[in-house]
Design a protein around this motif. Structure first.
Motif, PDB file in Angstrom:
ATOM      1  N   GLY A  19      -6.353 -18.151  17.067  1.00  0.00           N
ATOM      2  CA  GLY A  19      -6.924 -19.462  17.610  1.00  0.00           C
ATOM      3  C   GLY A  19      -6.438 -19.691  19.032  1.00  0.00           C
ATOM      4  N   VAL A  21      -7.122 -19.159  22.990  1.00  0.00           N
ATOM      5  CA  VAL A  21      -8.345 -18.772  23.631  1.00  0.00           C
ATOM      6  C   VAL A  21      -7.866 -18.563  25.350  1.00  0.00           C
ATOM      7  CG1 VAL A  21     -10.586 -19.215  24.636  1.00  0.00           C
ATOM      8  CG2 VAL A  21     -10.003 -19.348  22.357  1.00  0.00           C
ATOM      9  N   ASN A  56      -5.043 -21.731  25.922  1.00  0.00           N
ATOM     10  CA  ASN A  56      -4.783 -23.244  25.420  1.00  0.00           C
ATOM     11  C   ASN A  56      -3.563 -23.277  24.844  1.00  0.00           C
ATOM     12  OD1 ASN A  56      -5.409 -21.438  23.249  1.00  0.00           O
ATOM     13  ND2 ASN A  56      -6.671 -23.043  22.090  1.00  0.00           N
ATOM     14  N   SER A 539     -12.618 -13.098  20.303  1.00  0.00           N
ATOM     15  CA  SER A 539     -12.540 -14.387  20.325  1.00  0.00           C
ATOM     16  C   SER A 539     -12.270 -15.193  21.621  1.00  0.00           C
ATOM     17  CB  SER A 539     -11.417 -15.001  19.198  1.00  0.00           C
ATOM     18  OG  SER A 539     -10.018 -14.456  19.910  1.00  0.00           O
TER      19      SER A 539
END
Lengths: 737, 247
Positions: A19, A21, A56, A539
């Motif tokens: 998750g 990025v 992030n 991703s």
């Protein structure tokens, strides 16, 4: 400040968490610590000459060596050979200020980050326990950091918000540990510490988590520390409904009454009693100071002065929707949360109302929507838990008659709390449970009468409801882009579910000649390729926005990381168009143009990538070759293949490397043996099944290096060892021909 | 279900079990049917979103990653943009690069069957299917342009013309004149044999055998030993023309 190390891939890119990025990159950055700091074991006053990557979740600083030292055994972690990588969690950052120092030599631009640290000088997130604020300086020698700073502030804001949500959810299972660990003598904080709940706590989430916890661990272990501690901490009049929870090993403690000691303290300080009571309830009796903070912050809300006990009667059905909406958006609205506190009894998996004494304020009508949801979440395990758990239950389940109104209140929740089918299944599964747990617990009815919810008809109805719910979820999610963004996680889960079910069934379904919807196979690629694509997906692709000045270098590193698996699958060589296709597919819609790809491939050596090289073949084809196809390796292999087998046992095995070229072969009694001749297909086989064209290339390259010589005869082209060089030829004998 | 005594009980139990099994299969079939429909709706929605909100999706990296996972799971191609006027005249924009990716993917997917040579018509069909129903169909001219943009990636991917038809070659390796001739001869029916090569091209038997065996080794030709008169036939899957007309 001691920073945790960041993991790097073999090519030097940071390993990102699930998750996570990348957002931006700043080149030519030094880290400056107060006194000393850095990675544990490599403390220094400053870390010079690196670049900073903003994701992030973290800020990662990486050493920018021009070429990392080649180690004999490449280490898996990134800290090999002095490439340092330090990470700073963004949730620990308080503020970021830009400071410019003007000197004679020019301006020194610095970003000063204030970071929460604990006793060991390690950064802790804002919601954790910190002792001081440390300062980390980022000296920017390269481009101006203004855009970077803005983005960092934005990410810090989001990270802190995300951290607050997750910490409140995470603290509930940690409660027994913290309760026993804190050992505080303050009653309020002990019971409060055991039930640390943030503003975004959700009884549904807790109920569902309890479902998994209860099925995992045994009751007795949890009851011991949590139960004894909190039971001991229970003053009789506090109204904390801990007694019932201790029996279920539930770490969640609901406070529905303000702690009298703290209330008294606040009243003595001069605050109005009702206000103080409300703020204590809202902060869950964590402490008088926090209640005072809350009071000062939200003192202007209407209704603060109303006495605590009478509120449920005045707020029946309206708040459920409001509370649902507020929980869905994870807002920090305390008054709505205050309402939620009314529903604490509903958090227990078996939906036990508080002991009879505290029953008064809680009407069934205000309790039931969440009661239904959580009954269902927990009741699904009631069947499993029943033999072990129910013995401890004090009160039996009440009959909660639900009306259609409450069921409709249930609907908005299903969309927001994860995969819709799961929720409805649990809601719908509850009717079956009473069938099995008929003896000790009451039964819970949903809207329809009992005859239609049990048995086969019930199962059928449940399946229908399940699919209807997921259909509705899809419809709602795709209404517009923002709806999709907010429900993206559940949609991803749904998509994976589709793939899992239909991908497996797709093959037999298609094979059975099912006409199916549309009459064609929707999955055009075979399942294996699709699974590989999903597994290889990147991703966080490197783009010009995220990498700035280092775009090509970072791109080549990402390419190297990505190509490790596919190259192995095809035997070590892949032509550039194939690489282009696979890389772009993995990146999704963030395409990289062919020119950029070519540039990145040419930069492998400069970027410090081990083993991969771009190689132009003589026919004009560009290929990327893996480590097993490097020129040295191939030449060694070919030389081995062309050496004649040793005639006698005294001769050792063929030595590798350059010796073969110059050393004369073992001499038998006559002229030296020529050895086997290689054709192109022999080489193709021997080098691991590569294609004929590539094998030809390798042979031609070996010939150019003087390892083999060619023999172009009636049988085709064959290659022998280069005896011109290796054997001592008798020129006189040659001249005789 | 209660089992009564005796044989009647056994029969009853067996019948009940049978009934339950039938009902279960019925339920499963219905659920699967509903799921297929939902999947189709999901896919249509995803394609529409990929087309309409492309810029917004690209802007937010976290959502972008989730969107791509969804597309990968469902089988939707997220590369979906329509050709703009400027793109076609001046060659700007992402359209041709996306098309290039899709073309190479088509060749990769069918390489195990046709050995790396694919005729343009079937390539076009594959790409149009992959792009989904929402976009405009791709024309041959677009494919040709996309392939020309891939030239910078080195050789090994280009168009060859054999006997009037165009093929896309995606494996490096030369097609020498002999092989070209063999493909030309086989173009009419999709297969050929040594004898046919000898008569059509006027070659000696050894030469014809050499060429056909070389094509088989490279994976372009497939051997068929099941012909009625025992003659060994060589089929060429890349010459999709004849087979398409038959279907």
């Amino acid at each position: 400040m001691i920073l945790p190390a960041a993991q790097l891939t073999p090519s030097g890119r940071p390993v990102l968490q699930q998750g996570e990025v990348e957002v931006s990159l700043l080149d030519k950055v030094d880290l400056e610590f107060q006194l000393v700091g850095g990675l544990a074991g490599q403390l220094a006053e400053s870390y010079k000459n690196g670049y900073a990557i903003l994701t992030n979740r973290r800020l990662i600083w990486v050493d920018a060596e021009p070429i990392p030292l080649v180690t004999a055994a490449p280490a898996a972690g990134g800290a090999s050979s002095g490439v340092r990588a330090a990470s700073l969690p963004l949730a620990a950052v308080v503020a970021c200020n830009k400071k410019v120092q003007y000197t004679l030599k020019g301006a020194k631009v610095r970003l000063m980050l204030e970071v929460y640290t604990d006793g060991q000088r390690q950064p802790v997130p804002a919601s954790g326990f910190h002792t001081k604020i440390d300062i980390l300086g980022i000296r920017c020698r390269g481009p101006a950091p203004d855009a970077f700073k803005t983005q960092m502030e934005e990410q810090v804001r989001q990270a802190v918000a995300a951290d607050a949500t997750s910490s409140s959810a995470a603290q509930t299972p940690r409660a027994p540990g913290s309760a026993s660990g804190s050992g505080s003598s303050d009653i309020g904080s002990a019971s409060g510490g055991a039930g640390q709940l943030g503003a975004h706590w959700s009884p549904l989430r807790t109920g569902l988590r309890q479902k998994s916890q209860l099925s995992d661990s045994s009751l007795t272990v949890g009851v011991g520390p949590g139960g004894s501690q909190t039971a001991a901490a229970l003053p009789p009049g506090s109204g904390v409904v801990v007694g019932a929870t201790a029996n279920t090993q539930s770490p969640v403690i609901a406070e529905v009454r303000p702690d009298p000691v703290m209330l008294q303290q606040m009243v003595e300080m001069g605050f109005a009693r009702n206000r103080a009571a409300r703020s204590l309830v809202a902060t869950k009796n964590r402490g008088a100071q926090e209640a005072i903070d809350y009071l000062l912050a939200y003192g202007d809300q209407p209704g603060m002065d109303e006495p605590l006990d009478q509120s449920p009667a005045t707020r029946p059905a309206g708040p459920p929707q409001a509370a649902a909406a507020s929980w869905g958006t994870a807002s920090t609205q305390q008054p709505a949360f205050d309402t939620a506190s009314r529903f604490y009894p509903a958090i227990f998996p078996f939906s036990i109302p508080p002991p009879a004494g505290n029953d008064n304020p809680y009407e069934p009508s205000s309790q039931s929507p969440y009661g239904a949801v959580l009954c269902s979440g927990g009741a699904a395990t009631a069947g499993a838990m029943e033999p072990a758990g129910f013995g401890g239950m004090a009160a039996p389940q009440p009959q909660l008659p639900l009306t259609a109104k409450h069921l409709s209140a249930l609907r908005p929740l299903s969309h927001q709390y994860g995969s819709a089918p799961e929720l409805v299944r649990s809601a719908a599964a509850s009717p079956s449970v009473p069938g099995s747990a008929a003896g000790s617990s009451g039964s819970l009815d949903l809207v329809i009468g009992p005859s239609r919810t049990i048995g086969v008809a019930g199962i059928v109805k449940r399946e229908q409801q399940k699919t209807a719910e997921s259909g509705r979820a899809v419809e709602q999610a795709f209404r517009d882009l923002s709806a999709l963004m907010s429900s993206a996680a559940s949609m991803v889960a749904l998509a994976e579910k589709f793939r899992g079910v239909l991908g497996v069934d797709g093959a037999p379904g298609a094979a059975a000649g099912a006409a199916g919807p549309g009459g064609e196979d929707p999955l055009l690629m075979d399942l294996e390729t699709q699974q590989q694509l999903i597994a290889l997906g990147i991703s966080s692709p490197v783009t010009r926005e995220t990498a700035g000045a280092r775009y090509h270098i970072e791109l080549s590193r990402q390419l190297a990381d990505f190509l490790a698996t596919p190259l192995q699958r095809v035997g070590g060589l892949m032509s550039l168009p194939d690489v282009y296709c696979l890389f772009n597919r993995a990146r999704g819609a963030e395409l990289v143009s062919p020119d950029d790809l070519l540039q990145a491939a040419k930069l492998f050596a400069r970027a410090g990538v081990q083993g991969l090289r771009l190689r132009p073949l003589s026919s004009g084809v560009l290929v990327i070759q893996g480590p097993q196809h490097s020129e040295e390796q191939v030449c060694t292999k070919i030389a081995q293949l062309t050496t004649p087998p040793p005639p006698s046992s005294t001769v050792s095995a063929s030595p590798a490397g350059a010796d073969l070229l110059d050393k004369p072969p073992p001499r038998g009694n006559g002229p030296p043996l020529l050895g086997p001749g290689l054709s192109v297909s022999d080489v193709a086989l021997a080098l691991g099944g590569i294609s004929v064209a590539i094998a030809t290339e390798h042979l031609l390259m070996a010939e150019a290096r003087g390892i083999v010589c060619r023999d172009d005869g009636p049988e085709g082209l064959r290659f022998y060892r280069n005896f011109f060089r290796q054997d001592r030829l008798d020129t006189a004998a040659l001249m005789g021909f | 279900m209660r089992r009564g005594p005796g044989i009647a009980g056994l029969q009853h139990a067996a019948r009940t079990k049978e009934q339950f099994k039938l009902t279960g299969e019925e339920v499963k079939k219905n659920t699967l049917q509903a799921m297929h429909e939902q999947l189709a709706a999901f896919r249509a929605n995803l394609e529409e979103f990929a087309r309409k909100h492309r810029a917004d999706i690209r802007r937010d990296p976290v959502f972008r990653a989730q969107f791509h996972t969804m597309c990968a799971n469902i089988g939707v191609d997220p590369l979906a943009s329509n050709k703009s006027l400027w793109a076609s005249t001046l060659g700007f924009g992402d359209y041709y690069y996306e098309l290039g990716v899709q073309v190479v993917e088509a060749c990769l997917a069918t390489r195990s069957v046709n050995g790396g040579i694919m005729d343009l018509a079937s390539l076009l069909k594959y790409v149009n299917r992959r792009r989904g129903s929402q976009g405009e169909p791709v024309s041959e001219d677009d494919v040709v342009r996309a392939i020309s943009k891939l030239k910078v990636l080195g050789g090994g991917f280009d168009l060859v013309t054999i006997g009037g038809h165009q093929y896309v070659r995606s494996v490096p390796g030369e097609l020498n004149l002999d092989k070209n001739k063999a493909l030309e001869v086989a173009q009419g029916r999709g297969y050929t044999s040594v004898a046919e090569m000898c008569t059509a091209a006027g070659w000696p038997k050894s030469r014809a055998e050499d060429v056909l065996q070389a094509l088989t080794r490279e994976g372009i030709a497939w051997v068929d030993d099941g012909a009625p008169d025992g003659l060994r036939l060589y089929w060429f899957p890349c010459l999709g023309g004849g087979l398409d007309q038959a279907a």
